[in-house]
Design a protein around this motif. Structure first.
Motif, mmCIF file in Angstrom:
data_model
loop_
_atom_site.group_PDB
_atom_site.id
_atom_site.type_symbol
_atom_site.label_atom_id
_atom_site.label_comp_id
_atom_site.label_asym_id
_atom_site.label_seq_id
_atom_site.Cartn_x
_atom_site.Cartn_y
_atom_site.Cartn_z
ATOM 1 N N VAL A 1 45.004 46.264 35.388
ATOM 2 C CA VAL A 1 46.457 45.179 34.665
ATOM 3 C C VAL A 1 48.145 44.790 35.549
ATOM 4 O O VAL A 1 48.097 43.879 35.600
ATOM 5 N N LEU A 2 47.980 45.968 36.420
ATOM 6 C CA LEU A 2 48.706 45.304 37.378
ATOM 7 C C LEU A 2 49.001 44.780 38.386
ATOM 8 O O LEU A 2 49.223 43.082 39.169
ATOM 9 N N GLY A 3 47.167 44.807 39.011
ATOM 10 C CA GLY A 3 46.412 43.533 39.796
ATOM 11 C C GLY A 3 46.010 41.947 38.733
ATOM 12 O O GLY A 3 46.822 41.176 39.404
ATOM 13 N N TRP A 4 46.279 42.285 37.426
ATOM 14 C CA TRP A 4 45.468 40.856 36.909
ATOM 15 C C TRP A 4 47.562 40.132 36.809
ATOM 16 O O TRP A 4 48.048 39.245 36.714
ATOM 17 N N VAL A 5 48.221 41.611 36.549
ATOM 18 C CA VAL A 5 50.092 41.064 36.622
ATOM 19 C C VAL A 5 50.465 39.859 38.192
ATOM 20 O O VAL A 5 51.103 39.163 38.221
ATOM 21 N N LEU A 6 50.349 40.862 39.154
ATOM 22 C CA LEU A 6 50.818 40.425 40.255
ATOM 23 C C LEU A 6 49.891 38.867 40.736
ATOM 24 O O LEU A 6 50.289 38.615 41.841
ATOM 25 N N GLY A 7 48.449 39.108 40.086
ATOM 26 C CA GLY A 7 47.756 38.301 40.628
ATOM 27 C C GLY A 7 48.378 37.212 40.193
ATOM 28 O O GLY A 7 48.628 35.349 40.882
#
Length: 234
Positions: A20-26
């Motif tokens: 989820v953190l990766g999705w938000v940062l991406g």
């Protein structure tokens, strides 16, 4: 209900939290950086389209006969290498020939590749290296042979040229590679960066949905308690 929702939310967050953190940062990277800059469109020199010559060129059939090609498709174009016929045969092969003589054009030599890349590049960078690829690098999204000319600007722009026509096929840079990394994180395809229908991504998305739902439930419960406490104090 509160205890159940808390436990479900906690354990699901442990499983999918990093993604989820990766999705938000991406998502932040992909929305914050203009796609035109990612594609290095600001480094493409602007040219005024030149009219095709009316005289001194063979017609499509004449060019195909002179080149010894059974063409099923023919395109006449003006390029920095002159006026050319691009002929395609029934097997899908491409033949680039001089429009005036029908002779096959030899592939770009390195010196000419650097020169044509510099002419079609706009910016403060200078060409520092040129390399021919018999099969285009994966970052181009292509497979045909290409010249790559690297420039020493801040973004480390790479200009990919057709070895036949000398035209810019695509441009890449460190900014594009940074963007591409986060795109791959976003869709969890680190091999080609194209498949966003694979089971891992679908499974994580399916697990994230109940985590979000139970997070909303927890928020609603806690807000309701806070509101009741405020009313009692009043």
């Amino acid at each position: 209900m509160l205890r159940f929702a808390t436990q479900v939310h906690k354990w699901l967050a442990l499983v999918v939290g990093l993604q989820v953190l990766g999705w938000v940062l991406g998502g932040l990277v992909m929305t914050a950086i203009p796609i035109e800059k990612v594609r290095s469109e600001h480094h493409r020199a602007k040219f005024q389209a030149q009219a095709l010559p009316r005289q001194g060129v063979l017609d499509a059939q004449g060019a195909a006969r002179a080149a010894g090609v059974e063409a099923v498709e023919a395109t006449l174009k003006t390029t920095l290498r002159g006026t050319l016929w691009v002929l395609k045969d029934a097997a899908g092969g491409t033949h680039v020939v001089d429009a005036a003589s029908g002779r096959h054009l030899p592939p770009l030599p390195q010196k000419e590749a650097r020169l044509l890349a510099g002419v079609q590049y706009e910016g403060e960078g200078k060409p520092v290296a040129a390399r021919f690829y018999a099969k285009a690098p994966q970052e181009t999204g292509r497979e045909e042979p290409l010249w790559r000319v690297d420039f020493d600007d801040a973004e480390k722009t790479s200009v990919y040229l057709s070895p036949d026509t000398g035209e810019v096929v695509t441009m890449r840079s460190n900014l594009w590679r940074f963007y591409d990394f986060w795109w791959r994180v976003h869709i969890l395809d680190f091999e080609t960066g194209e498949n966003f229908n694979h089971p891992v991504l679908i499974g994580l998305a399916a697990l994230t949905l109940p985590m979000v739902v139970f997070g909303i439930v927890l928020l609603w419960i806690r807000l309701s308690r806070d509101l009741r406490a405020v009313r009692r104090r009043r």
